[in-house]
Write a protein that holds these residues in place. Structure first.
Motif, PDB file in Angstrom:
ATOM      1  N   SER A 126       1.575   1.070  16.541  1.00 35.23           N
ATOM      2  CA  SER A 126       0.614   2.170  16.606  1.00 35.23           C
ATOM      3  C   SER A 126       1.230   3.463  16.095  1.00 35.23           C
ATOM      4  N   VAL A 127       2.499   3.694  16.466  1.00 37.90           N
ATOM      5  CA  VAL A 127       3.184   4.899  16.010  1.00 37.90           C
ATOM      6  C   VAL A 127       3.344   4.883  14.492  1.00 37.90           C
ATOM      7  N   SER A 128       3.744   3.740  13.939  1.00 37.84           N
ATOM      8  CA  SER A 128       3.954   3.641  12.490  1.00 37.84           C
ATOM      9  C   SER A 128       2.649   3.838  11.735  1.00 37.84           C
ATOM     10  N   ARG A 129       1.572   3.245  12.225  1.00 39.08           N
ATOM     11  CA  ARG A 129       0.284   3.384  11.550  1.00 39.08           C
ATOM     12  C   ARG A 129      -0.208   4.819  11.602  1.00 39.08           C
ATOM     13  N   LEU A 130      -0.080   5.453  12.760  1.00 39.99           N
ATOM     14  CA  LEU A 130      -0.540   6.828  12.895  1.00 39.99           C
ATOM     15  C   LEU A 130       0.272   7.760  12.010  1.00 39.99           C
ATOM     16  N   THR A 131       1.593   7.570  11.980  1.00 43.82           N
ATOM     17  CA  THR A 131       2.447   8.401  11.139  1.00 43.82           C
ATOM     18  C   THR A 131       2.086   8.231   9.662  1.00 43.82           C
ATOM     19  N   GLY A 132       1.883   6.980   9.252  1.00 44.84           N
ATOM     20  CA  GLY A 132       1.519   6.719   7.862  1.00 44.84           C
ATOM     21  C   GLY A 132       0.176   7.323   7.493  1.00 44.84           C
ATOM     22  N   LEU A 133      -0.798   7.213   8.403  1.00 43.30           N
ATOM     23  CA  LEU A 133      -2.132   7.750   8.131  1.00 43.30           C
ATOM     24  C   LEU A 133      -2.097   9.269   7.997  1.00 43.30           C
ATOM     25  N   LEU A 134      -1.445   9.936   8.939  1.00 43.57           N
ATOM     26  CA  LEU A 134      -1.375  11.394   8.879  1.00 43.57           C
ATOM     27  C   LEU A 134      -0.564  11.860   7.671  1.00 43.57           C
ATOM     28  N   GLY A 135       0.495  11.111   7.346  1.00 40.32           N
ATOM     29  CA  GLY A 135       1.278  11.462   6.162  1.00 40.32           C
ATOM     30  C   GLY A 135       0.460  11.350   4.888  1.00 40.32           C
ATOM     31  N   ALA A 136      -0.344  10.276   4.791  1.00 35.19           N
ATOM     32  CA  ALA A 136      -1.193  10.097   3.609  1.00 35.19           C
ATOM     33  C   ALA A 136      -2.241  11.198   3.512  1.00 35.19           C
ATOM     34  N   ILE A 137      -2.828  11.566   4.652  1.00 30.99           N
ATOM     35  CA  ILE A 137      -3.829  12.641   4.650  1.00 30.99           C
ATOM     36  C   ILE A 137      -3.193  13.962   4.238  1.00 30.99           C
ATOM     37  N   ALA A 138      -1.990  14.233   4.765  1.00 29.01           N
ATOM     38  CA  ALA A 138      -1.313  15.492   4.429  1.00 29.01           C
ATOM     39  C   ALA A 138      -0.988  15.557   2.939  1.00 29.01           C
ATOM     40  N   ILE A 139      -0.508  14.455   2.375  1.00 24.85           N
ATOM     41  CA  ILE A 139      -0.192  14.429   0.940  1.00 24.85           C
ATOM     42  C   ILE A 139      -1.454  14.626   0.107  1.00 24.85           C
ATOM     43  N   ALA A 140      -2.528  13.943   0.504  1.00 23.37           N
ATOM     44  CA  ALA A 140      -3.793  14.094  -0.217  1.00 23.37           C
ATOM     45  C   ALA A 140      -4.291  15.538  -0.152  1.00 23.37           C
ATOM     46  N   MET A 141      -4.147  16.156   1.011  1.00 22.87           N
ATOM     47  CA  MET A 141      -4.589  17.541   1.153  1.00 22.87           C
ATOM     48  C   MET A 141      -3.756  18.479   0.279  1.00 22.87           C
ATOM     49  N   LEU A 142      -2.460  18.231   0.195  1.00 26.00           N
ATOM     50  CA  LEU A 142      -1.607  19.078  -0.632  1.00 26.00           C
ATOM     51  C   LEU A 142      -1.960  18.934  -2.109  1.00 26.00           C
ATOM     52  N   VAL A 143      -2.245  17.701  -2.522  1.00 27.56           N
ATOM     53  CA  VAL A 143      -2.625  17.483  -3.920  1.00 27.56           C
ATOM     54  C   VAL A 143      -3.948  18.180  -4.221  1.00 27.56           C
ATOM     55  N   ILE A 144      -4.926  17.985  -3.327  1.00 30.96           N
ATOM     56  CA  ILE A 144      -6.227  18.631  -3.516  1.00 30.96           C
ATOM     57  C   ILE A 144      -6.087  20.147  -3.504  1.00 30.96           C
ATOM     58  N   SER A 145      -5.261  20.639  -2.565  1.00 32.27           N
ATOM     59  CA  SER A 145      -5.084  22.091  -2.488  1.00 32.27           C
ATOM     60  C   SER A 145      -4.436  22.641  -3.741  1.00 32.27           C
ATOM     61  N   PHE A 146      -3.462  21.906  -4.291  1.00 30.43           N
ATOM     62  CA  PHE A 146      -2.806  22.390  -5.501  1.00 30.43           C
ATOM     63  C   PHE A 146      -3.798  22.448  -6.667  1.00 30.43           C
ATOM     64  N   VAL A 147      -4.631  21.417  -6.799  1.00 30.42           N
ATOM     65  CA  VAL A 147      -5.631  21.416  -7.871  1.00 30.42           C
ATOM     66  C   VAL A 147      -6.609  22.571  -7.680  1.00 30.42           C
ATOM     67  N   LEU A 148      -7.044  22.779  -6.448  1.00 32.66           N
ATOM     68  CA  LEU A 148      -7.986  23.857  -6.167  1.00 32.66           C
ATOM     69  C   LEU A 148      -7.363  25.222  -6.451  1.00 32.66           C
TER      70      LEU A 148
END
Length: 292
Positions: free
Chosen positions: A158-180
């Protein structure tokens, strides 16, 4: 005069748009960061509830039992230790079952125990197995009781899945934010493309041209980080009144200060990088191509 005034208004509006855009992105990134910190703290608490019991032999003396407890307490994996004497074990048995074993057997058949919880970094199944093997080999130890492996593995998964999910969301947000942000900053630089071209004609270097643009946008990132931190701080302060009383226990002000500093730094870096890239588009470009 009228033309200059219009340029200033347009320039201010462009920077205002940048600040608002960056602020919204940083607020989202800050929320994700605080959720990750809160989730990490909660999962560490779950891991630190894993308890092992060292069952001692019947012949062990109280002195040896205490020495063994001190030994376990000094180990790097032990979080909290507790010695349970025969009498305490009997009282707990009576409380749980309502049965008095001393009346049945004539003596107290229960063995003394040393219970201890593990630190979060030592809760992997392989680590627990190694700890159990080490303790079971000690003198005066009859057995070592460990929790079910499936439970430990489920927590770790559960810890590994949650960490991976939040990490993926954070990376996606940074990419989107950079484009914006890059698109927003590009509009600002685009409005000054003729000024950049004129500066190059009079001998200005690329670094000299970039410096004010990058500096102004770093200031935008700083202001956006401050505003975003203020909004998040306000939400955190009023969370108990809104019914989220446990939020302040999960996210302390120390953790929030780290998040606020991080998102402010990220905002400045992203804005500076976007400004540098946007300026590079017009450096050395022919005058005819500036209309495209």
């Amino acid at each position: 005069m009228k033309e200059n005034k219009e340029v200033k208004i347009s320039y201010f509006a462009a920077h205002l748009t940048t600040i608002i855009s960056v602020t919204l992105v940083l607020v989202l990134v800050g929320i994700i960061a605080m959720v990750w910190i809160g989730a990490d703290k909660e999962t560490r608490r779950m891991r630190e509830r894993i308890e092992l019991s060292v069952i001692l032999t019947d012949s062990v003396s109280d002195q040896n039992a205490r020495m063994l407890e001190d030994k376990i307490k000094s180990e790097p994996y032990a979080l909290h230790t507790r010695f349970i004497s025969r009498q305490e074990a009997m009282e707990q048995w009576k409380k749980d079952t309502g049965e008095d074993l001393e009346e049945v057997f004539g003596v107290n058949p229960l063995s003394p125990e040393i219970s201890f919880t593990l630190k979060a970094d030592y809760t992997a199944p392989s680590q627990i197995a190694s700890i159990r093997k080490k303790l079971a080999s000690l003198e005066d130890v009859s057995d070592v009781s460990v929790p079910e492996t499936d439970t430990v593995e489920a927590i770790n998964r559960s810890v590994s899945r949650l960490t991976g999910l939040l990490g993926a969301i954070a990376i996606a947000m940074l990419v989107i934010s950079f484009v914006l942000i890059n698109n927003t900053v590009h509009l600002t630089v685009y409005s000054r493309r003729f000024t950049i071209h004129t500066m190059q004609l009079v001998g200005a270097t690329n670094g000299y041209i970039r410096r004010p643009v990058v500096g102004n946008n770093m200031l935008c990132g700083l202001l956006a980080g401050i505003i975003a931190s203020g909004l998040l701080a306000t939400a955190l302060a009023f969370a108990p009144q809104a019914g989220f009383r446990e939020l302040n226990n999960t996210i302390g002000w120390t953790e929030f200060a780290m998040v606020a500093g991080a998102i402010t730094l990220v905002g400045m870096i992203i804005c500076a990088l976007a400004a540098w890239m946007s300026t590079a588009r017009y450096l050395g470009r022919d005058y005819d191509k500036l209309f495209r």
